[in-house]
Design an enzyme around this catalytic site. Structure first.
Site, PDB file in Angstrom:
ATOM      1  CD  GLN A  97      -2.878   1.322   2.262  1.00 48.21           C
ATOM      2  OE1 GLN A  97      -2.418   1.469   3.386  1.00 48.21           O
ATOM      3  NE2 GLN A  97      -4.184   1.319   2.023  1.00 48.21           N
ATOM      4  CE1 TYR A 184      -3.464   9.107   7.335  1.00 49.78           C
ATOM      5  CE2 TYR A 184      -4.928   7.327   6.698  1.00 49.78           C
ATOM      6  CZ  TYR A 184      -4.146   7.956   7.650  1.00 49.78           C
ATOM      7  OH  TYR A 184      -4.055   7.442   8.923  1.00 49.78           O
ATOM      8  NE  ARG A 231      -8.489  -0.610   2.333  1.00 51.95           N
ATOM      9  CZ  ARG A 231      -8.611  -0.829   3.634  1.00 51.95           C
ATOM     10  NH1 ARG A 231      -7.995  -0.057   4.500  1.00 51.95           N
ATOM     11  NH2 ARG A 231      -9.328  -1.833   4.087  1.00 51.95           N
ATOM     12  N   GLY A 320      -9.273  -7.072   8.707  1.00 50.84           N
ATOM     13  CA  GLY A 320      -8.173  -6.341   9.323  1.00 50.84           C
ATOM     14  C   GLY A 320      -7.818  -6.944  10.665  1.00 50.84           C
ATOM     15  NE  ARG A 321     -10.981  -3.886  13.889  1.00 54.72           N
ATOM     16  CZ  ARG A 321     -12.171  -3.390  14.188  1.00 54.72           C
ATOM     17  NH1 ARG A 321     -12.356  -2.802  15.346  1.00 54.72           N
ATOM     18  NH2 ARG A 321     -13.164  -3.476  13.319  1.00 54.72           N
TER      19      ARG A 321
HETATM   20  C1  LIG Z   1      -4.037  -1.284  13.641  1.00 51.35           C
HETATM   21  C2  LIG Z   1      -4.699  -0.833  12.378  1.00 51.35           C
HETATM   22  C3  LIG Z   1      -3.955  -0.194  11.396  1.00 51.35           C
HETATM   23  C4  LIG Z   1      -4.546   0.195  10.184  1.00 51.35           C
HETATM   24  N1  LIG Z   1      -3.750   0.760   9.203  1.00 51.35           N
HETATM   25  C5  LIG Z   1      -4.266   0.980   7.979  1.00 51.35           C
HETATM   26  C6  LIG Z   1      -3.418   1.383   6.899  1.00 51.35           C
HETATM   27  O1  LIG Z   1      -2.186   1.511   7.017  1.00 51.35           O
HETATM   28  N2  LIG Z   1      -4.016   1.598   5.700  1.00 51.35           N
HETATM   29  C7  LIG Z   1      -5.371   1.449   5.510  1.00 51.35           C
HETATM   30  O2  LIG Z   1      -5.867   1.670   4.405  1.00 51.35           O
HETATM   31  N3  LIG Z   1      -6.182   1.058   6.511  1.00 51.35           N
HETATM   32  C8  LIG Z   1      -5.664   0.788   7.733  1.00 51.35           C
HETATM   33  N4  LIG Z   1      -6.480   0.295   8.723  1.00 51.35           N
HETATM   34  C9  LIG Z   1      -7.899  -0.031   8.422  1.00 51.35           C
HETATM   35  C10 LIG Z   1      -8.035  -1.516   8.061  1.00 51.35           C
HETATM   36  O3  LIG Z   1      -7.398  -1.792   6.819  1.00 51.35           O
HETATM   37  C11 LIG Z   1      -9.506  -1.973   7.937  1.00 51.35           C
HETATM   38  O4  LIG Z   1     -10.120  -1.270   6.885  1.00 51.35           O
HETATM   39  C12 LIG Z   1     -10.272  -1.746   9.223  1.00 51.35           C
HETATM   40  O5  LIG Z   1      -9.548  -2.217  10.344  1.00 51.35           O
HETATM   41  C13 LIG Z   1     -11.640  -2.447   9.183  1.00 51.35           C
HETATM   42  O6  LIG Z   1     -11.485  -3.849   9.057  1.00 51.35           O
HETATM   43  P1  LIG Z   1     -11.659  -4.826  10.345  1.00 51.35           P
HETATM   44  O7  LIG Z   1     -12.963  -4.437  10.976  1.00 51.35           O
HETATM   45  O8  LIG Z   1     -11.679  -6.201   9.750  1.00 51.35           O
HETATM   46  O9  LIG Z   1     -10.513  -4.576  11.261  1.00 51.35           O
HETATM   47  C14 LIG Z   1      -5.917  -0.053   9.954  1.00 51.35           C
HETATM   48  C15 LIG Z   1      -6.670  -0.681  10.960  1.00 51.35           C
HETATM   49  C16 LIG Z   1      -6.082  -1.084  12.142  1.00 51.35           C
HETATM   50  C17 LIG Z   1      -6.917  -1.806  13.174  1.00 51.35           C
END
Ligand SMILES: Cc1cc2nc3c(=O)[nH]c(=O)nc-3n(C[C@H](O)[C@H](O)[C@H](O)COP(=O)(O)O)c2cc1C
Length: 368
Positions: A97, A184, A231, A320-321
């Site tokens: 990314q 961003y 994205r 994600g998480r």
């Molecule tokens: C610790 C953390 C760091 C994240 N860093 C990014 C990132 O660098 N770039 C991005 O597009 N989204 C980032 N996100 C968003 C995740 O990609 C994702 O869209 C979001 O956590 C929702 O998915 P989930 O509910 O399965 O966690 C981050 C989320 C978390 C929890």
């Protein structure tokens, strides 16, 4: 077998399943160079159909947080090469990314301690950056007031994305994802409530989309459309992004514009916020307008992921998480094994704790 676990052809790249590891910043790159620990972390998660790495800044100016990796120096390319080698050794696929935070930064992170850059000189209210305090120690602090980019500077940022995309290919990535989401830099330009510029990069929908589309075109010309994803987060309100008048039309116009460019995929990061603001119909219309592979993310479980795939809302689903605490997430979902919870205290920064020490289910059972 559920379609979650079916193979998928992503613009010629064979994915083992339809489960994507969503990009997640983990702030373990103390020197901005990913190291062996980061290679281990991603390799542990390589059973995902596709990994999208944490955001990697395309330049020093692009950085908004301490300890995030870059993709603009030879040392960073070498560090990422060890990551892609480790993922590929496990049969995985991985996109980098590429990230520019725009105004979500702090002067202590910027070259020459200059103001961060944005479409307009308006600070993000209530947003914290992770930078250096006056005494030189790391800490959270309000994002600095940015300066408005001159129109003449914008092509230079596009060039930074092109250079970083070429670096990503050199580092062995299967492709790159342009970070146009979550408040961003690109979203700062797209948002008509924030971007009140009166030049070619502000005002009309076409003007607000100009920067991101110029960058998409330049990156596609450099590395090929099949290697480029993007994205986005329509209706995003985090990081002080205001609602604006022609919001749905803006995103739909972007979907139409992207359709002609044949990207590997479009990835929407905030499924639940979109559903709340505009309903399932918006996602269907967006998907139809874009026409290519659509990835959705946001609070998925196996059940909701399967139902979105079955309903034809998405082609791939990103978690994600759950991937933080479950390196073997795919196997756990496939077998209906319980998921471990991620510890928010170790999301950002630190060492192996909360990063590479989450066990696979088989190890968990063995040690119990
Ligand atoms: C610790 C953390 C760091 C994240 N860093 C990014 C990132 O660098 N770039 C991005 O597009 N989204 C980032 N996100 C968003 C995740 O990609 C994702 O869209 C979001 O956590 C929702 O998915 P989930 O509910 O399965 O966690 C981050 C989320 C978390 C929890």
């Amino acid at each position: 077998m559920s379609s979650l676990f079916n193979h998928y052809d992503l613009a010629g790249l064979a994915l083992r399943n339809r489960i994507v590891m969503a990009p997640m910043t983990r702030s373990r790159a103390v020197t901005t160079v990913p190291d062996a620990l980061t290679a281990t972390y991603y390799a542990q998660r390589a059973s995902a159909g596709l990994i999208v790495t944490e955001g990697a800044q395309v330049s020093e100016q692009a950085r908004g947080y301490l300890f995030t990796p870059g993709l603009h120096s030879r040392a960073q390319v070498a560090g990422w090469k060890s990551v892609t080698d480790a993922v590929r050794a496990k049969g995985g696929a991985v996109f980098a990314q590429l990230w520019h935070v725009g105004r979500l930064s702090h002067v202590s992170l910027q070259p020459g301690e200059r103001a961060p850059v944005a479409p307009v000189a308006k600070a993000a209210a209530g947003v914290q950056a992770f930078g250096y305090r006056e005494d030189g120690t790391p800490g959270q602090m309000p994002a600095s007031t940015p300066r408005a980019l001159g129109a003449g500077e914008i092509p230079g940022i596009t060039a930074d994305f092109v250079a970083a995309a070429r670096n990503a290919v050199d580092a062995g990535f299967d492709g790159i994802e342009i970070h146009g989401a979550n408040g961003y830099l690109f979203e700062q330009f797209i948002n008509g409530g924030l971007n009140t510029r009166d030049d070619a990069y502000g005002g009309s929908i076409a003007n607000r989309l100009r920067f991101v589309l110029e960058t998409v075109d330049a990156v596609v010309a450099a590395i090929g459309s099949q290697r480029v994803g993007i994205r986005l987060s329509p209706f995003n309100r985090i990081f002080d992004m205001p609602a604006f008048e022609d919001e749905a039309d803006t995103w739909m116009e972007l979907a139409h514009e992207l359709a002609g460019r044949g990207l590997a995929y479009v990835h929407l990061s905030n499924r639940e916020a979109i559903l709340a603001a505009a309903g399932e119909r918006f996602i269907r219309e967006f998907r139809a307008a874009h026409g290519g592979t659509l990835i959705l993310a946001g609070n998925y479980t196996r059940a909701t992921a399967e139902s979105d795939l079955a309903a034809g809302l998405a082609d791939l689903v990103a978690f994600g998480r759950p991937f933080i605490a479950n390196p073997d997430l795919v196997e756990r979902l496939r077998n209906g094994w319980p998921l471990a919870d991620a510890d928010g205290a170790t999301f950002y920064g630190g060492n192996a704790t909360g990063y590479t020490d989450y066990p696979a289910y088989s190890e968990e059972v063995a040690s119990a």
